[in-house]
Design a protein around this motif. Structure first.
Motif, PDB file in Angstrom:
ATOM      1  N   GLU A 122       0.835  -1.213   0.000  1.00 18.83           N
ATOM      2  CA  GLU A 122       0.000   0.000   0.000  1.00 18.83           C
ATOM      3  C   GLU A 122       0.865   1.256   0.000  1.00 18.83           C
ATOM      4  O   GLU A 122       0.516   2.268  -0.625  1.00 18.83           O
ATOM      5  CB  GLU A 122      -0.930  -0.016   1.208  1.00 18.83           C
ATOM      6  N   ASP A 123       2.003   1.201   0.684  1.00 18.41           N
ATOM      7  CA  ASP A 123       2.890   2.365   0.708  1.00 18.41           C
ATOM      8  C   ASP A 123       3.437   2.673  -0.686  1.00 18.41           C
ATOM      9  O   ASP A 123       3.673   3.855  -1.022  1.00 18.41           O
ATOM     10  CB  ASP A 123       4.072   2.116   1.661  1.00 18.41           C
ATOM     11  N   GLU A 124       3.647   1.635  -1.483  1.00 14.07           N
ATOM     12  CA  GLU A 124       4.226   1.801  -2.826  1.00 14.07           C
ATOM     13  C   GLU A 124       3.174   1.578  -3.913  1.00 14.07           C
ATOM     14  O   GLU A 124       3.486   1.118  -5.011  1.00 14.07           O
ATOM     15  CB  GLU A 124       5.377   0.801  -3.018  1.00 14.07           C
ATOM     16  N   LEU A 125       1.934   1.948  -3.625  1.00 12.27           N
ATOM     17  CA  LEU A 125       0.835   1.622  -4.534  1.00 12.27           C
ATOM     18  C   LEU A 125       1.048   2.186  -5.938  1.00 12.27           C
ATOM     19  O   LEU A 125       0.692   1.558  -6.934  1.00 12.27           O
ATOM     20  CB  LEU A 125      -0.491   2.141  -3.957  1.00 12.27           C
ATOM     21  N   HIS A 126       1.653   3.365  -6.018  1.00 11.71           N
ATOM     22  CA  HIS A 126       1.913   3.954  -7.336  1.00 11.71           C
ATOM     23  C   HIS A 126       2.861   3.080  -8.148  1.00 11.71           C
ATOM     24  O   HIS A 126       2.732   2.962  -9.376  1.00 11.71           O
ATOM     25  CB  HIS A 126       2.504   5.361  -7.168  1.00 11.71           C
ATOM     26  N   SER A 127       3.822   2.462  -7.474  1.00  8.51           N
ATOM     27  CA  SER A 127       4.806   1.611  -8.149  1.00  8.51           C
ATOM     28  C   SER A 127       4.277   0.195  -8.374  1.00  8.51           C
ATOM     29  O   SER A 127       4.964  -0.625  -8.998  1.00  8.51           O
ATOM     30  CB  SER A 127       6.094   1.531  -7.322  1.00  8.51           C
ATOM     31  N   VAL A 128       3.077  -0.072  -7.850  1.00  2.78           N
ATOM     32  CA  VAL A 128       2.474  -1.388  -8.001  1.00  2.78           C
ATOM     33  C   VAL A 128       1.308  -1.349  -8.982  1.00  2.78           C
ATOM     34  O   VAL A 128       1.250  -2.111  -9.951  1.00  2.78           O
ATOM     35  CB  VAL A 128       1.998  -1.932  -6.629  1.00  2.78           C
ATOM     36  N   ALA A 129       0.345  -0.455  -8.756  1.00  3.03           N
ATOM     37  CA  ALA A 129      -0.901  -0.460  -9.525  1.00  3.03           C
ATOM     38  C   ALA A 129      -0.668  -0.148 -11.002  1.00  3.03           C
ATOM     39  O   ALA A 129      -1.228  -0.820 -11.882  1.00  3.03           O
ATOM     40  CB  ALA A 129      -1.885   0.543  -8.917  1.00  3.03           C
ATOM     41  N   ILE A 130       0.134   0.869 -11.293  1.00  2.00           N
ATOM     42  CA  ILE A 130       0.332   1.256 -12.694  1.00  2.00           C
ATOM     43  C   ILE A 130       1.030   0.148 -13.496  1.00  2.00           C
ATOM     44  O   ILE A 130       0.566  -0.211 -14.588  1.00  2.00           O
ATOM     45  CB  ILE A 130       1.103   2.589 -12.776  1.00  2.00           C
ATOM     46  N   PRO A 131       2.127  -0.452 -12.997  1.00  7.95           N
ATOM     47  CA  PRO A 131       2.720  -1.573 -13.739  1.00  7.95           C
ATOM     48  C   PRO A 131       1.766  -2.757 -13.904  1.00  7.95           C
ATOM     49  O   PRO A 131       1.729  -3.379 -14.971  1.00  7.95           O
ATOM     50  CB  PRO A 131       3.940  -1.959 -12.887  1.00  7.95           C
ATOM     51  N   VAL A 132       0.987  -3.063 -12.876  1.00  9.03           N
ATOM     52  CA  VAL A 132       0.051  -4.187 -12.971  1.00  9.03           C
ATOM     53  C   VAL A 132      -0.967  -3.941 -14.088  1.00  9.03           C
ATOM     54  O   VAL A 132      -1.277  -4.838 -14.884  1.00  9.03           O
ATOM     55  CB  VAL A 132      -0.651  -4.429 -11.622  1.00  9.03           C
ATOM     56  N   CYS A 133      -1.474  -2.720 -14.161  1.00  7.48           N
ATOM     57  CA  CYS A 133      -2.423  -2.380 -15.237  1.00  7.48           C
ATOM     58  C   CYS A 133      -1.771  -2.501 -16.608  1.00  7.48           C
ATOM     59  O   CYS A 133      -2.372  -3.037 -17.558  1.00  7.48           O
ATOM     60  CB  CYS A 133      -2.957  -0.962 -15.032  1.00  7.48           C
ATOM     61  N   GLU A 134      -0.547  -2.025 -16.731  1.00 12.42           N
ATOM     62  CA  GLU A 134       0.152  -2.088 -18.019  1.00 12.42           C
ATOM     63  C   GLU A 134       0.433  -3.532 -18.419  1.00 12.42           C
ATOM     64  O   GLU A 134       0.282  -3.908 -19.596  1.00 12.42           O
ATOM     65  CB  GLU A 134       1.456  -1.296 -17.919  1.00 12.42           C
ATOM     66  N   ILE A 135       0.820  -4.346 -17.452  1.00 11.46           N
ATOM     67  CA  ILE A 135       1.103  -5.757 -17.744  1.00 11.46           C
ATOM     68  C   ILE A 135      -0.171  -6.486 -18.173  1.00 11.46           C
ATOM     69  O   ILE A 135      -0.180  -7.247 -19.142  1.00 11.46           O
ATOM     70  CB  ILE A 135       1.725  -6.449 -16.509  1.00 11.46           C
ATOM     71  N   GLY A 136      -1.267  -6.226 -17.461  1.00 10.07           N
ATOM     72  CA  GLY A 136      -2.528  -6.871 -17.816  1.00 10.07           C
ATOM     73  C   GLY A 136      -3.005  -6.488 -19.201  1.00 10.07           C
ATOM     74  O   GLY A 136      -3.603  -7.297 -19.911  1.00 10.07           O
ATOM     75  N   ALA A 137      -2.733  -5.253 -19.596  1.00  8.68           N
ATOM     76  CA  ALA A 137      -3.210  -4.775 -20.892  1.00  8.68           C
ATOM     77  C   ALA A 137      -2.306  -5.182 -22.044  1.00  8.68           C
ATOM     78  O   ALA A 137      -2.798  -5.405 -23.163  1.00  8.68           O
ATOM     79  CB  ALA A 137      -3.333  -3.245 -20.862  1.00  8.68           C
ATOM     80  N   SER A 138      -0.995  -5.307 -21.790  1.00  9.43           N
ATOM     81  CA  SER A 138      -0.068  -5.362 -22.935  1.00  9.43           C
ATOM     82  C   SER A 138       0.906  -6.532 -22.965  1.00  9.43           C
ATOM     83  O   SER A 138       1.564  -6.727 -23.990  1.00  9.43           O
ATOM     84  CB  SER A 138       0.759  -4.063 -22.975  1.00  9.43           C
ATOM     85  N   HIS A 139       1.048  -7.291 -21.884  1.00  9.94           N
ATOM     86  CA  HIS A 139       2.080  -8.334 -21.921  1.00  9.94           C
ATOM     87  C   HIS A 139       1.739  -9.384 -22.979  1.00  9.94           C
ATOM     88  O   HIS A 139       0.573  -9.715 -23.203  1.00  9.94           O
ATOM     89  CB  HIS A 139       2.214  -9.005 -20.550  1.00  9.94           C
ATOM     90  N   ARG A 140       2.774  -9.905 -23.636  1.00 10.33           N
ATOM     91  CA  ARG A 140       2.545 -10.816 -24.760  1.00 10.33           C
ATOM     92  C   ARG A 140       2.119 -12.220 -24.339  1.00 10.33           C
ATOM     93  O   ARG A 140       1.616 -12.994 -25.158  1.00 10.33           O
ATOM     94  CB  ARG A 140       3.798 -10.922 -25.616  1.00 10.33           C
ATOM     95  N   VAL A 141       2.298 -12.583 -23.059  1.00 12.01           N
ATOM     96  CA  VAL A 141       1.986 -13.942 -22.602  1.00 12.01           C
ATOM     97  C   VAL A 141       0.630 -13.952 -21.892  1.00 12.01           C
ATOM     98  O   VAL A 141       0.449 -13.241 -20.897  1.00 12.01           O
ATOM     99  CB  VAL A 141       3.083 -14.465 -21.648  1.00 12.01           C
ATOM    100  N   PRO A 142      -0.338 -14.739 -22.369  1.00 10.46           N
ATOM    101  CA  PRO A 142      -1.671 -14.736 -21.759  1.00 10.46           C
ATOM    102  C   PRO A 142      -1.670 -15.058 -20.262  1.00 10.46           C
ATOM    103  O   PRO A 142      -2.398 -14.434 -19.490  1.00 10.46           O
ATOM    104  CB  PRO A 142      -2.427 -15.812 -22.549  1.00 10.46           C
ATOM    105  N   LEU A 143      -0.845 -16.013 -19.845  1.00 11.16           N
ATOM    106  CA  LEU A 143      -0.818 -16.377 -18.428  1.00 11.16           C
ATOM    107  C   LEU A 143      -0.385 -15.199 -17.568  1.00 11.16           C
ATOM    108  O   LEU A 143      -0.898 -14.999 -16.462  1.00 11.16           O
ATOM    109  CB  LEU A 143       0.137 -17.559 -18.218  1.00 11.16           C
ATOM    110  N   VAL A 144       0.543 -14.409 -18.061  1.00 12.23           N
ATOM    111  CA  VAL A 144       1.013 -13.240 -17.312  1.00 12.23           C
ATOM    112  C   VAL A 144      -0.090 -12.180 -17.262  1.00 12.23           C
ATOM    113  O   VAL A 144      -0.326 -11.561 -16.207  1.00 12.23           O
ATOM    114  CB  VAL A 144       2.299 -12.683 -17.943  1.00 12.23           C
TER     115      VAL A 144
END
Length: 586
Positions: A504-526
Motif C-alpha cells: 500500500e505504501d508503494e501503490l503507485h509503483s504497483v498499480a500502474i505496472p500491474v495495469c500495463e502488464i494486464g493490458a499489454s504483456h505478450r503472454v496470456p498467463l502473465v
C-alpha cells in the motif's frame, strides 16, 4: 452337477457380455466406464474365478475389432494385468483335491494374458503404450509386507512380461515416442512427457524389484548402455529411464554409468543433434541430476572435475566467444550438478558451495554463461505458476532456506550495484526473483522481507518498461522472460495476500505496472495473473486506488477484448470489482 455347471457358465457369459457391451463404445473421458473398469478389475483381482471368466473375454478380442481400439484407453491394460496376477496367485496356491490341472490352466491363461498385454503395448501409439506400462507397474507393485503367494506371483509375472517384451535387449522400445508423437508428428507438451516418463520409470522399478537378482541387474545395466549409445530424441528418451535404475546401477557398476554421463550432458546442454529442444533437455537434466546424486562417494571428485573440464571455461571471462545455446546449456548442466550436490549429504556441501560461487562469479566476469545464470536458477528452483499442478521441488526446503541466507543477498547486491553492466544487473535480478519464488511464502515474506520488496518493485518497473517498449525475443529467451514475469507477479500476490505494508505504501509503483502488464504483456498467463492481482488490490486497498482510475479502466477495457478467453473472464471480474466497490457505501 452338470446343470449347476451350465448355470455357472451361463452366468459368467452374461457377466462378461454385460461389461463388454458397456465398455465397447466408451469414450476416453467416460467416467462411468472408468468406474466400471475399476470395479471389474477389483473383482477379478480378488477372485480368481472371475479373473478366469474375464480372461476368456479378453483373449477373444480381435485386435482389429472396433471395440478393441475404441475402449477407454486404460481399460484393457488394467484388466489384462490384474487378471494375469490374480490367476498367477491362484496357480501358486495349492487347492484341496486339485490334481494340478486347474493350476496349470491358470498359469497358462495368466501367461497368455501377459503376452496379450505385450501385444497391446506394441500395437498402440505412444500414449496407449505408456498406459500399458502404468497398468503393469501397478499390478507388479506388491507391498513388502504381503504374504505368499503374492510376491511369488509378481516375480513369476515379471519374468514372463520381461520375456514377452524382449527385455533387457529392447529397453529402448519402452520409451519410444516418449518425447515425440511420431504418428502425428506433433511434440507432446511437457506435462504429457512427464506423465509418460513416470509410467515407464514405475514399470522399470517394479520389474527390477520383482525379477530374480541376475535378471534385474542385467535390466538395470541395459539402461546406461542404451543411453551411452543413444542419438537424438532416442538418447533423451532413454535418459528418462536412468532415475528408475539408480542408485542400484551406480552401486553395481559405476564405470558403466560414468560412460553415460557425456551423452546425457550433450543432450542436456542442447548439443545433441536431432534432439527435440526443451523437452529433450529437461529429460536429460533430470537424468544428469540423478547420476550426480547417486554417484559413489569416492567417485564424486573425479565426476566434478569432469564437469569443470567440460563447462568450466564457459563460466570464466576472457575466453573465446561461444554460441548462446552452448552457454545456456552449460549453465543448465552446471545448475543440475549443483542441485544434486545440495541434496547429497555431508562431504558434498563444500563442492556445492564452490559450484554456486562459480555461477555468481560468472555475473562479474562477462563469462559466456553470465547472461544465462537466470536459466541456471530456474533449474535449481523451478517455476510453479499453477498451484493445482505442483512442480517437483529440486531442492529440499532447508537447502532453499540456506540459499536465501547466502546466495540471495549476493544476487541482490549485484542487481543493485551502480557500476555493474546492464545485462549483469538484469541477470542477477531475474535469478533473485527465481530464488524468492521458490521459497515458502512465509519465509520469503518474513525472513527475506527487504529482498522481496526491492526485487518485486524493481521487477514490476522493468516489466512495465518492456510492455511499453517490447523487445524482439525468441525461443528460450522468450520462455525465460515469461517465467520471470510470472514469478514477479507471484511475489506481488504473496505480499498482497499477507497485507504487507509496503504494497500500500508503494501503490503507485504497483498499480500502474500491474495495469500495463494486464493490458499489454505478450503472454496470456502473465496477463491473467496481472488481472488477478488487480482484483486483489481493489478488494484490499480500494480507498487508495482512485488516482489510478484511468489506468484501471483502460486496462480492463483491453482485457475484456483479449483474444484469450481466460484473460477476458478475469478482466471482466476485475472490472466488476471496480464498479461494485465504487458503488458500495463507504
Amino acid at each position: 452337477g452338470q446343470q449347476g455347471s451350465s448355470a455357472g457358465s451361463a452366468a459368467a457369459q452374461a457377466w462378461s457380455e454385460a461389461w463388454r457391451a458397456e465398455l465397447s463404445g466408451a469414450a476416453a473421458g467416460d467416467s462411468r466406464a472408468a468406474a466400471l473398469v475399476a470395479a471389474v478389475a477389483s473383482m477379478a483381482g480378488a477372485q480368481a474365478s472371475r479373473a478366469g471368466e474375464l480372461a476368456s473375454a479378453l483373449l477373444d478380442l480381435s485386435p482389429n475389432s472396433a471395440s478393441y481400439i475404441e475402449w477407454l484407453p486404460s481399460a484393457l491394460p488394467k484388466l489384462l494385468s490384474t487378471s494375469a496376477l490374480s490367476l498367477a496367485r491362484a496357480a501358486l496356491t495349492p487347492k484341496e483335491g486339485d490334481d494340478g490341472n486347474g493350476r496349470s490352466n491358470d498359469e497358462a491363461t495368466a501367461e497368455s494374458l501377459l503376452s496379450r498385454a505385450a501385444d497391446v503395448f506394441r500395437q498402440r501409439r505412444p500414449s496407449g503404450r505408456f498406459e500399458v506400462l502404468a497398468a503393469l507397474a501397478e499390478a507388479l507393485d506388491v507391498p513388502a509386507a504381503s504374504k505368499e503367494p503374492a510376491p511369488a506371483a509378481a516375480t513369476w509375472a515379471a519374468t514372463k512380461i520381461a520375456a514377452a517384451l524382449e527385455l533387457p535387449s529392447k529397453v529402448p522400445s519402452l520409451v519410444e515416442g516418449l518425447s515425440t508423437d511420431f504418428e502425428e508428428g506433433t511434440v507432446p507438451n511437457s506435462a504429457t512427457v512427464s506423465q509418460r516418463a513416470d509410467a515407464a520409470r514405475a514399470f522399470l522399478r517394479a520389474l527390477g524389484a520383482r525379477l530374480p537378482a541376475a535378471e534385474a541387474q542385467a535390466l538395470r545395466r541395459r539402461v546406461p548402455e542404451a543411453v551411452a549409445a543413444g542419438k537424438g530424441d532416442g538418447l533423451a528418451d532413454c535418459a528418462s529411464l536412468l532415475p528408475a535404475v539408480l542408485p542400484e546401477a551406480c552401486e553395481s557398476d559405476w564405470d558403466l554409468c560414468r560412460k553415460a554421463v557425456p551423452a546425457v550432458c550433450r543432450c542436456a546442454s542442447g548439443a545433441e543433434a536431432g534432439a527435440s529442444g526443451v523437452t529433450a533437455e529437461a529429460l536429460a537434466l533430470e537424468a544428469l541430476e540423478a547420476l550426480v546424486e547417486t554417484c559413489p562417494e569416492q567417485e564424486v571428485p573425479s565426476l566434478l572435475q569432469n564437469f569443470r573440464d567440460t563447462f568450466g571455461q564457459l563460466l570464466q571471462g576472457g575466453g573465446k566467444a561461444v554460441e548462446p545455446r552452448a552457454a545456456r546449456g552449460a549453465a543448465s548442466c552446471w545448475a543440475a550438478a549443483t542441485s544434486a550436490l545440495l541434496r547429497r549429504r555431508g562431504s558434498c556441501a563444500e563442492q556445492a558451495a564452490s559450484f554456486l560461487e562459480a555461477l555468481l562469479q560468472a555475473l562479474d566476469s562477462a563469462a559466456p554463461v553470465g547472461p544465462f545464470v537466470p536459466a541456471a536458477f530456474q533449474v535449481l528452483a523451478p517455476a510453479q505458476v499453477d498451484a493445482s499442478k505442483p512442480t517437483r521441488a529440486k531442492l529440499p526446503p532447508l537447502a532453499l532456506q540456506q540459499l536465501s541466507q547466502t546466495v540471495l543477498p549476493s544476487l541482490v547486491t549485484r542487481a543493485k550495484a551502480s557500476g555493474t553492466v546492464a545485462w549483469s544487473k538484469r541477470a542477477a535480478l531475474e535469478s533473485a526473483v527465481s530464488l524468492l519464488a521458490a521459497l515458502p511464502a512465509e519465509v520469503a515474506c518474513s525472513d527475506c522481507g527487504d529482498e522481496l520488496r526491492w526485487c518485486t518493485l524493481t521487477a514490476l518497473k522493468r516489466l512495465k518498461e518492456e510492455c511499453t517498449s517490447p523487445a524482439d525475443v525468441k525461443d528460450a529467451s522468450a520462455r525465460e522472460a515469461a517465467v520471470f514475469a510470472a514469478q514477479a507477479l507471484q511475489l506481488l500476490v504473496r505480499a498482497t495476500r499477507r497485507s504487507l505494508a509496503w504494497v500500500e505504501d508503494e501503490l503507485h509503483s504497483v498499480a500502474i505496472p500491474v495495469c500495463e502488464i494486464g493490458a499489454s504483456h505478450r503472454v496470456p498467463l502473465v496477463r491473467l495473473g496481472a488481472f488477478q492481482e488487480l482484483m486483489a488490490l481493489l478488494q484490499q486497498s480500494f480507498g487508495h486506488m482512485a488516482p489510478f482510475k484511468k489506468q484501471i479502466q483502460a486496462a480492463c477495457k483491453k482485457g475484456v477484448e483479449d483474444r484469450c478467453r481466460e484473460v477476458r473472464l478475469v478482466a471482466v471480474a476485475a472490472l466488476n470489482t471496480w464498479h461494485c466497490m465504487g458503488a458500495a457505501p463507504q
